[in-house]
Design an enzyme around this catalytic site. Sequence first.
Site, PDB file in Angstrom:
ATOM      1  N   PRO A 154       1.169  -1.420  -0.218  1.00 30.55           N
ATOM      2  CA  PRO A 154       0.042   0.167  -0.460  1.00 30.55           C
ATOM      3  C   PRO A 154       1.039   0.893   0.222  1.00 30.55           C
ATOM      4  O   PRO A 154       0.104   2.545  -0.267  1.00 30.55           O
ATOM      5  CB  PRO A 154      -0.962   0.088   1.672  1.00 30.55           C
ATOM      6  CG  PRO A 154      -0.110  -1.098   2.279  1.00 30.55           C
ATOM      7  CD  PRO A 154       0.406  -2.301   1.681  1.00 30.55           C
ATOM      8  N   GLU A 210       2.182  -7.971   8.679  1.00 29.43           N
ATOM      9  CA  GLU A 210       2.868  -6.487   8.969  1.00 29.43           C
ATOM     10  C   GLU A 210       2.751  -6.454   7.466  1.00 29.43           C
ATOM     11  O   GLU A 210       3.533  -5.477   7.691  1.00 29.43           O
ATOM     12  CB  GLU A 210       3.355  -6.363  10.111  1.00 29.43           C
ATOM     13  CG  GLU A 210       2.355  -6.253  11.425  1.00 29.43           C
ATOM     14  CD  GLU A 210       1.414  -5.511  11.254  1.00 29.43           C
ATOM     15  OE1 GLU A 210       1.792  -4.459  11.074  1.00 29.43           O
ATOM     16  OE2 GLU A 210      -0.077  -5.620  11.622  1.00 29.43           O
ATOM     17  N   ARG A 228      -4.415  -7.374 -20.419  1.00 30.03           N
ATOM     18  CA  ARG A 228      -5.397  -7.773 -21.450  1.00 30.03           C
ATOM     19  C   ARG A 228      -4.661  -6.703 -22.318  1.00 30.03           C
ATOM     20  O   ARG A 228      -4.972  -6.440 -23.812  1.00 30.03           O
ATOM     21  CB  ARG A 228      -6.345  -6.909 -21.101  1.00 30.03           C
ATOM     22  CG  ARG A 228      -6.264  -5.640 -20.175  1.00 30.03           C
ATOM     23  CD  ARG A 228      -7.447  -5.106 -19.258  1.00 30.03           C
ATOM     24  NE  ARG A 228      -9.185  -5.659 -20.320  1.00 30.03           N
ATOM     25  CZ  ARG A 228      -9.544  -3.860 -20.998  1.00 30.03           C
ATOM     26  NH1 ARG A 228      -8.416  -2.769 -21.136  1.00 30.03           N
ATOM     27  NH2 ARG A 228     -10.026  -3.889 -21.562  1.00 30.03           N
ATOM     28  N   ASP A 246     -11.501   2.616 -24.456  1.00 29.07           N
ATOM     29  CA  ASP A 246     -11.455   2.370 -22.707  1.00 29.07           C
ATOM     30  C   ASP A 246     -11.353   3.595 -22.059  1.00 29.07           C
ATOM     31  O   ASP A 246      -9.687   4.669 -22.346  1.00 29.07           O
ATOM     32  CB  ASP A 246     -10.743   1.557 -21.764  1.00 29.07           C
ATOM     33  CG  ASP A 246     -11.029   0.124 -22.205  1.00 29.07           C
ATOM     34  OD1 ASP A 246     -12.473  -0.421 -22.731  1.00 29.07           O
ATOM     35  OD2 ASP A 246     -10.274  -1.067 -22.439  1.00 29.07           O
TER      36      ASP A 246
HETATM   37  N1  SAM Z   1       1.745  -2.462   7.359  1.00 31.10           N
HETATM   38  C1  SAM Z   1       1.230  -2.284   6.427  1.00 31.10           C
HETATM   39  C2  SAM Z   1       1.227  -0.250   5.774  1.00 31.10           C
HETATM   40  O1  SAM Z   1       0.482  -0.480   6.423  1.00 31.10           O
HETATM   41  O2  SAM Z   1       1.736  -0.619   5.090  1.00 31.10           O
HETATM   42  C3  SAM Z   1      -0.004  -3.417   5.135  1.00 31.10           C
HETATM   43  C4  SAM Z   1       0.844  -4.686   5.368  1.00 31.10           C
HETATM   44  S1  SAM Z   1      -0.859  -5.152   4.154  1.00 31.10           S
HETATM   45  C5  SAM Z   1      -1.747  -5.833   6.127  1.00 31.10           C
HETATM   46  C6  SAM Z   1       0.327  -7.109   3.753  1.00 31.10           C
HETATM   47  C7  SAM Z   1       0.023  -7.621   3.114  1.00 31.10           C
HETATM   48  O3  SAM Z   1      -0.611  -6.959   1.775  1.00 31.10           O
HETATM   49  C8  SAM Z   1       1.347  -6.075   2.355  1.00 31.10           C
HETATM   50  O4  SAM Z   1       2.593  -6.733   2.616  1.00 31.10           O
HETATM   51  C9  SAM Z   1       0.840  -5.200   0.758  1.00 31.10           C
HETATM   52  O5  SAM Z   1       1.892  -7.220   0.113  1.00 31.10           O
HETATM   53  C10 SAM Z   1      -0.118  -6.644   0.533  1.00 31.10           C
HETATM   54  N2  SAM Z   1      -1.240  -5.029   0.858  1.00 31.10           N
HETATM   55  C11 SAM Z   1      -1.825  -4.110   1.541  1.00 31.10           C
HETATM   56  N3  SAM Z   1      -2.672  -3.972   0.508  1.00 31.10           N
HETATM   57  C12 SAM Z   1      -2.029  -2.823  -0.360  1.00 31.10           C
HETATM   58  C13 SAM Z   1      -2.308  -2.629  -1.354  1.00 31.10           C
HETATM   59  N4  SAM Z   1      -3.409  -1.636  -1.608  1.00 31.10           N
HETATM   60  N5  SAM Z   1      -2.177  -2.602  -2.553  1.00 31.10           N
HETATM   61  C14 SAM Z   1      -0.836  -3.232  -2.615  1.00 31.10           C
HETATM   62  N6  SAM Z   1      -0.835  -4.296  -1.668  1.00 31.10           N
HETATM   63  C15 SAM Z   1      -1.111  -4.074  -1.204  1.00 31.10           C
END
Ligand code: SAM
Length: 235
Positions: free
Chosen positions: A93, A120, A158, A173
């Site tokens: 994220p 985490e 795609r 698109d």
């Molecule tokens: N502690 C992290 C933070 O707050 O930045 C979040 C960890 S999340 C619970 C677990 C995993 O989900 C991350 O390591 C990532 O690979 C994935 N993930 C969660 N949200 C995402 C997003 N918006 N985009 C891409 N990957 C995401």
Amino acid sequence: MRIDMLTTFPEMFSTQPPAALGVSIPGRAAAAGLVEIHATDIRAYTTNRHRKTDDRPFGGGPGMVMMCQPLWDAVLAVEAMDPRPTRRILLTPQGRPLTQPLVEELATLPRLLLIAGHYEGIDERVIEALAPQEVSIGDYVLSGGELAAMVLIDAVVRLLPGVLGDQESNLQDSFSQEADGRRLLDCPHYTRPREWMGREVPEILMSGDHGKVAQWRLEQKLARTEARRPDLLGP
Ligand code: SAM
């Protein structure tokens, strides 16, 4: 294109129906050999007795953190399986937002290696050592990177040459580049019947005049973009 997925849930990446990547356009692309998706279980590269991929965080606090060694070994082993150069991508994220220009860039590459985190997240030291491109699918938090990776895979696949037929061309698109370089939202679409529950299809679409239809569609695109996403039109 070859896509390698590094995950602790490799079974999510089947390209057989009814899996998400086994149906519709990604499924057809895989069946036609236009994309190969290889899912590797990070757990297979653990060296500890219990095949653990995560451990408690230093400094305390809730949750678990994915350990460096299994991920590092998995990435190096998977990269050695194919000579094509790889773009390493970590789904997080905290990454660069996934947008159509980034999707278009990724679709030109011969090989992607996608890494999904869990819990985490991942020990920062292995992220520094691997130096992946960090990509986010939006400002919200998923439990794991797998669904984010599937979103990226679908959007990229795609655009691969030969995947979409003329009937499904991506050029109209939303977010595709217009001749003048702008990226607009798509226009509304209609199909039979001509009238449904008292609602008529816009008359212009019945005119058979391709020039006028194209002009109407462009106007609709502009009006929608202005109403819904004025940020796309710039200052
Ligand atoms: N502690 C992290 C933070 O707050 O930045 C979040 C960890 S999340 C619970 C677990 C995993 O989900 C991350 O390591 C990532 O690979 C994935 N993930 C969660 N949200 C995402 C997003 N918006 N985009 C891409 N990957 C995401």
